[in-house]
Enzyme design. Structure first.
Site, short mmCIF file in Angstrom:
data_model
loop_
_atom_site.label_atom_id
_atom_site.label_comp_id
_atom_site.label_asym_id
_atom_site.label_seq_id
_atom_site.Cartn_x
_atom_site.Cartn_y
_atom_site.Cartn_z
N CYS A 17 68.27 36.28 38.29
CA CYS A 17 67.16 37.06 37.74
C CYS A 17 67.15 38.48 38.28
O CYS A 17 67.62 38.75 39.39
CB CYS A 17 65.84 36.37 38.05
N ASP A 18 66.58 39.38 37.49
CA ASP A 18 66.48 40.77 37.91
C ASP A 18 65.10 41.03 38.51
O ASP A 18 64.31 40.11 38.72
CB ASP A 18 66.79 41.70 36.73
N LEU A 19 64.81 42.28 38.79
CA LEU A 19 63.54 42.64 39.43
C LEU A 19 62.32 42.29 38.58
O LEU A 19 61.22 42.15 39.10
CB LEU A 19 63.52 44.14 39.75
#
Length: 131
Positions: A17-19
């Site tokens: 997952c990203d930010l």
């Protein structure tokens, strides 16, 4: 979910997952590639075995659409179908969130086979999948 020839169930890992707290777009390609390999194995077809015999199935094009985000811990189902278009083998792959079966991602992966380095039809794959 509609009818598919094969399904693979996976779970989102935190590092994918990203930010924003959603699966980074590039990871969907990993998911569908893994599911294609599992699909082929379920029919007794091994990429390694094909390669050792001079047959390489390679991706020529991918079309993808993102519908709903997946988040850390989500279980999801990669559903796979296959069709033939001339020399091309087209994998139709959708990803559904397992908890509510919402469509999260859809793709069309066009592959071709190289037999001893030459673009060729693959009788073995045609027979295996009735194409």
């Amino acid at each position: 979910m509609k009818d598919y020839l094969h399904t693979t169930t996976l779970k989102v890992r935190d590092y994918e997952c990203d930010l924003q707290g959603i699966v980074n777009n590039a990871n969907y390609q990993h998911y569908i590639e893994h599911a294609r390999h599992e699909f082929l194995l379920s029919y007794g077809v091994s990429f390694a075995d094909l390669h050792n015999r001079g047959i390489d199935a390679v991706v020529a094009r991918i079309s993808m659409a993102y519908k709903q985000p997946l988040r850390p811990g989500d279980e999801f189902i990669v559903a796979t179908n296959i069709r033939k278009d001339g020399l091309k083998y087209v994998f139709l792959q959708d990803i559904y969130r397992a908890s509510d079966e919402k469509l999260c991602f859809t793709s069309e992966v066009t592959t071709v086979t190289l037999i001893n380095g030459r673009l060729s039809d693959c009788p073995e794959l045609n027979e295996t999948f009735g194409l």
